[in-house]
Design an enzyme around this catalytic site. Structure first.
Site, PDB file in Angstrom:
ATOM      1  N   GLU A   1      14.898   4.731  -0.825  1.00  0.00           N
ATOM      2  CA  GLU A   1      13.658   4.850  -0.048  1.00  0.00           C
ATOM      3  C   GLU A   1      12.716   5.858  -0.689  1.00  0.00           C
ATOM      4  OE1 GLU A   1      12.190   3.211   2.048  1.00  0.00           O
ATOM      5  OE2 GLU A   1      10.720   4.556   2.910  1.00  0.00           O
TER       6      GLU A   1
ATOM      7  N   HIS B   1      27.323   4.076 -15.990  1.00  0.00           N
ATOM      8  CA  HIS B   1      27.530   2.667 -16.370  1.00  0.00           C
ATOM      9  C   HIS B   1      26.262   2.059 -16.957  1.00  0.00           C
ATOM     10  CE1 HIS B   1      31.430   2.897 -14.526  1.00  0.00           C
ATOM     11  NE2 HIS B   1      30.875   3.424 -13.455  1.00  0.00           N
TER      12      HIS B   1
ATOM     13  N   ARG C   1      -4.044  -3.817   7.604  1.00  0.00           N
ATOM     14  CA  ARG C   1      -3.145  -4.832   7.009  1.00  0.00           C
ATOM     15  C   ARG C   1      -3.301  -4.879   5.489  1.00  0.00           C
ATOM     16  NH1 ARG C   1      -1.796  -8.877  11.144  1.00  0.00           N
ATOM     17  NH2 ARG C   1      -1.654 -10.490   9.568  1.00  0.00           N
TER      18      ARG C   1
ATOM     19  N   ASN D   1      -4.636 -17.779   7.106  1.00  0.00           N
ATOM     20  CA  ASN D   1      -3.558 -16.882   6.632  1.00  0.00           C
ATOM     21  C   ASN D   1      -2.412 -17.783   6.225  1.00  0.00           C
ATOM     22  OD1 ASN D   1      -5.084 -14.748   7.410  1.00  0.00           O
ATOM     23  ND2 ASN D   1      -3.745 -14.064   9.074  1.00  0.00           N
ATOM     24  N   GLY D   2      -1.761 -17.463   5.093  1.00  0.00           N
ATOM     25  CA  GLY D   2      -0.596 -18.254   4.682  1.00  0.00           C
ATOM     26  C   GLY D   2      -0.830 -18.863   3.309  1.00  0.00           C
TER      27      GLY D   2
ATOM     28  N   GLU E   1       5.152   3.225  -4.536  1.00  0.00           N
ATOM     29  CA  GLU E   1       4.061   2.527  -3.833  1.00  0.00           C
ATOM     30  C   GLU E   1       2.857   3.434  -3.592  1.00  0.00           C
ATOM     31  OE1 GLU E   1       4.966   1.073   0.119  1.00  0.00           O
ATOM     32  OE2 GLU E   1       6.458   2.608   0.426  1.00  0.00           O
TER      33      GLU E   1
ATOM     34  N   LYS F   1       0.190  -3.926   4.832  1.00  0.00           N
ATOM     35  CA  LYS F   1       1.054  -3.334   5.855  1.00  0.00           C
ATOM     36  C   LYS F   1       2.023  -4.371   6.405  1.00  0.00           C
ATOM     37  CE  LYS F   1       2.676  -0.177   8.492  1.00  0.00           C
ATOM     38  NZ  LYS F   1       3.549   0.831   7.827  1.00  0.00           N
TER      39      LYS F   1
ATOM     40  N   LYS G   1       8.880   5.059  -2.040  1.00  0.00           N
ATOM     41  CA  LYS G   1       7.703   5.829  -1.593  1.00  0.00           C
ATOM     42  C   LYS G   1       6.881   6.285  -2.790  1.00  0.00           C
ATOM     43  CE  LYS G   1       7.472   5.209   2.457  1.00  0.00           C
ATOM     44  NZ  LYS G   1       8.260   4.066   2.323  1.00  0.00           N
TER      45      LYS G   1
ATOM     46  N   TRP H   1      -6.221 -11.039   1.643  1.00  0.00           N
ATOM     47  CA  TRP H   1      -5.360 -10.395   0.638  1.00  0.00           C
ATOM     48  C   TRP H   1      -4.999 -11.515  -0.324  1.00  0.00           C
ATOM     49  CZ3 TRP H   1       0.101 -10.600  -0.386  1.00  0.00           C
ATOM     50  CH2 TRP H   1       0.577  -9.552  -1.186  1.00  0.00           C
TER      51      TRP H   1
ATOM     52  N   CYS I   1      -3.755 -10.798   5.044  1.00  0.00           N
ATOM     53  CA  CYS I   1      -4.932 -11.467   5.626  1.00  0.00           C
ATOM     54  C   CYS I   1      -4.955 -11.277   7.133  1.00  0.00           C
ATOM     55  CB  CYS I   1      -4.856 -12.961   5.355  1.00  0.00           C
ATOM     56  SG  CYS I   1      -4.740 -13.340   3.621  1.00  0.00           S
TER      57      CYS I   1
HETATM   58  C1  AGP Z   1       7.177   0.305   3.253  1.00  0.00           C
HETATM   59  O1  AGP Z   1       6.773   1.590   2.737  1.00  0.00           O
HETATM   60  C2  AGP Z   1       6.576  -0.808   2.511  1.00  0.00           C
HETATM   61  N1  AGP Z   1       5.163  -0.781   2.684  1.00  0.00           N
HETATM   62  C3  AGP Z   1       7.182  -2.170   2.711  1.00  0.00           C
HETATM   63  O2  AGP Z   1       8.324  -2.166   1.882  1.00  0.00           O
HETATM   64  C4  AGP Z   1       7.623  -2.596   4.125  1.00  0.00           C
HETATM   65  O3  AGP Z   1       8.702  -1.802   4.541  1.00  0.00           O
HETATM   66  C5  AGP Z   1       8.103  -4.059   4.060  1.00  0.00           C
HETATM   67  O4  AGP Z   1       7.017  -4.856   3.663  1.00  0.00           O
HETATM   68  C6  AGP Z   1       8.676  -4.563   5.391  1.00  0.00           C
HETATM   69  O5  AGP Z   1       7.679  -4.523   6.366  1.00  0.00           O
HETATM   70  P1  AGP Z   1       8.148  -4.698   7.908  1.00  0.00           P
HETATM   71  O6  AGP Z   1       9.021  -3.524   8.235  1.00  0.00           O
HETATM   72  O7  AGP Z   1       6.871  -4.712   8.696  1.00  0.00           O
HETATM   73  O8  AGP Z   1       8.907  -5.985   7.992  1.00  0.00           O
END
Ligand code: AGP
Length: 606
Positions: free
Chosen positions: A478, A501, A27, A98-99, A485, A601, A482, A74, A2
């Site tokens: 990582e 395992h 965002r 927001n929140g 997401e 974001k 990627k 959001w 948001c």
């Molecule tokens: C990263 O590709 C993701 N979109 C997400 O995991 C992000 O890294 C996470 O939300 C943390 O965000 P920040 O680094 O702004 O704290």
């Protein structure tokens, strides 16, 4: 996530609010709305989807009023539609939020009992009716104070009033909120980025504070309603207007920018003439730190995990990592000589901020590694290590990940030297190696065509595995994140040595498995893990580094070779093909690469 905009001006505000809401689009959101005050009435217009849909509404185009609030939502409570979009208004009050209000159900019952009618499924609407209820017997400040005290949970609020045409209220608890100062007008914004196009003079509210914003002055109050003063900060001006240039997506641009952003990070911290690392204003004696705990979410957590391997290799410190949303609720034995490092690109992630707040309340040493130096996490840490990557718009983090691990590597090197855990010549050698990193990444970025051809296999599979050992294990995690997401396909990062395992049972004919096996000290063991999955039918994409030695295995589906480098630096290079794999997979599917579904974001709610 948001986003909030509020403007109190001597001229009409609707078009400026709309253009500022567009700056918050990065965002991630699913609906938008605006409310202004004109001719003694609150005018509210809301729409599902993008801000463009709101802008096209002719009610907005003819919207009057010199005071107004806007919001991109959001969804947390209530499906994403125009009814649940913010602002939420009664006849007398309009609110953007927001929140999360955790006691909204009980408050709603109380208000319905008082005859209030609710239109939406949101938690936010209880705020509107609480203020409306209190205004029946209290003035604005007391109504706000009483309302805020009843709310449990987190909020950043923007509020306008039918009966108070000259003022707007902002309030903050657990969700960032900034005030901006302009000529003949003043602003409210959920972050400084949204306000930067209007002003570079900013004040930040702290938790529990609220403010009264008039067009020619701003008053700040603490939670007891006592007037307080706030510093006015001059924000760093960003010279370049940030746009995609000739790239199709921000993410594509941000992947290709990595040699430059790494160079910026290196130049910020490495003093070539004195062959040293400059960590300015370090507030603690090195001997007062005997252990380190790194905390973050998502990609930032992977940066923490990567840093753990380097800290363990370069220092004798005890190093642990934690996912912020787990850390914040556990029962900790805080130790005075532990340094807590919070990693966050946005510096606004609610879970990471809450973890920081918990450590501060327990008197711990706190340091943050962030990209946005005006962010809440940066401002509330005792010490900040900026990563200097410039604005990252793509929700899927790329350059900020490499920036985070670069600064953490540099910090580990510096601590290793200061603690005499590494010899000076080792330090100088690694420092020298580091200078070649941007060029090595530049070369590695050229492996483009092969990745494009491979990416479809991952799209068609029902799932894939990303395997790595040692330094490559955090990169495997990582890479899997990627792909998840961006392409919405299941992918799992796993320690290569752990497959036997249990997860080996997942391997079946044709399943794509990425194996990260650079020629480092884990190479031979990882190759044998790779053979285990090949023997069970996996299609292995081997990612290794260039070498004169042949790879010790057959039946590998595809091999990608990144540039060779000192073992410490291979994780940077291995990351590149994984970023591109995810990008091209999503591109082939035609998905919204810069704003993947359900994601934001900056996740400013827990
Ligand atoms: C990263 O590709 C993701 N979109 C997400 O995991 C992000 O890294 C996470 O939300 C943390 O965000 P920040 O680094 O702004 O704290």
């Amino acid at each position: 996530m948001c986003g909030i905009i509020g403007i109190n001006s001597n001229k009409p505000v609707s078009s400026t609010i709309i253009s500022s809401l567009k700056k918050l689009e990065y965002r991630g959101y699913d609906s938008a709305g605006i409310a202004t005050l004109s001719n003694g009435l609150i005018n509210e217009v809301k729409s599902e989807g993008r801000v463009d849909n709101l802008e096209k509404n002719n009610l907005v185009q003819n919207m009057e009023g010199t005071i107004g609030i806007g919001h991109v939502r959001w969804a947390t409570h209530g499906i994403p539609n125009s009814i649940n979009a913010h602002p939420h208004s009664s006849q007398n009050v309009s609110v953007v939020h927001n929140g999360i209000i955790e006691n909204s159900t009980i408050l709603k019952k109380f208000l319905v009992g008082k005859g209030h009618k609710f239109k939406s499924q949101t938690d936010t609407e209880v705020i509107v009716h609480l203020i409306t209820e209190h205004l029946k017997s209290e003035n604005v400040i007391n109504s706000i104070k009483k309302t805020l005290k009843l709310l449990h949970g987190s909020f950043a609020l923007g509020i306008i009033f039918k009966e108070q045409p000259d003022l707007m209220i902002g309030a903050r608890r657990g969700s960032p909120l900034a005030v901006g100062y302009g000529p003949g007008e003043n602003y409210l914004g959920s972050d400084s980025y949204a306000l930067k196009s209007m002003t570079n003079k900013i004040s930040y509210l702290n938790d529990g504070e609220f403010c009264i914003i008039k067009k020619d002055q701003v008053e700040f109050y603490d939670e007891d309603g006592k007037k307080i003063n706030k510093k006015v900060l001059e924000l760093t001006s960003e010279d370049q207007k940030y746009d995609k240039g000739d790239y199709k997506h921000f993410m594509a641009k941000e992947i290709e920018e990595q040699p430059l952003t790494l160079k910026n990070g290196i130049n910020e911290y490495i003093d070539n003439s004195n062959k040293n690392i400059n960590i300015y204003n370090f507030p603690w004696k090195v001997e007062d730190i005997t252990s380190i705990k790194l905390i973050g979410c998502g990609t930032a957590y992977h940066s923490c995990l990567m840093a753990k391997y380097w800290f363990e290799q370069l220092t004798s410190l005890d190093v642990n990592v934690d996912i912020a949303s787990e850390f914040r609720y556990r029962n900790h034995r805080f130790k005075e000589k532990t340094l807590y490092i919070f990693v966050s690109q946005s510096g606004e992630t609610a879970d990471t901020y809450a973890a920081l707040d918990l450590c501060k309340k327990n008197g711990m040493k706190t340091c943050s590694v962030v990209n946005i130096i005006e962010s809440s996490i940066a401002r509330d840490s005792e010490f900040v290590l900026p990563i200097h990557c410039g604005t990252e718009i793509g929700v899927a983090s790329t350059k900020a990940f490499l920036g985070q691990i670069l600064i953490l590597y540099i910090f580990a090197l510096k601590l290793g030297l200061l603690r005499k855990d590494i010899e000076n010549e080792v330090f100088l050698q690694k420092l020298n190696d580091l200078k070649s990193l941007p060029e090595l990444v530049e070369k590695t970025l050229k492996i483009d065509n092969k990745i494009q051809a491979i990416s479809n296999t991952f799209n068609e599979a029902k799932g894939s595995m990303f395997l790595g050992r040692g330094f490559s294990y955090p990169i495997a995690l990582e890479g899997a994140l990627k792909l998840k997401e961006l392409s919405y396909v299941h992918a799992e990062g796993y320690p290569a040595g752990e497959m036997k395992h249990g997860p080996l049972a997942l391997i079946e004919e044709g399943m794509p498995v990425v194996v990260l096996a650079p020629r480092d000290s884990y190479y031979k063991k990882t190759i044998s893990n790779m053979q285990e999955v090949i023997a069970r039918g996996a299609k292995v994409l081997l990612i290794t580094n260039k070498s004169k030695d042949e790879v010790l295995s057959e039946n590998i589906w595809e091999t990608i070779e990144v540039e060779s480098a000192n073992e410490d630096l291979l994780p940077f290079l291995l990351t590149i093909p994984l970023q591109k794999l995810a990008y091209y997979s999503a591109l082939k599917k035609g998905y919204d690469i810069d704003k993947p579904r359900n994601l934001a974001k900056s996740v400013t709610v827990e």
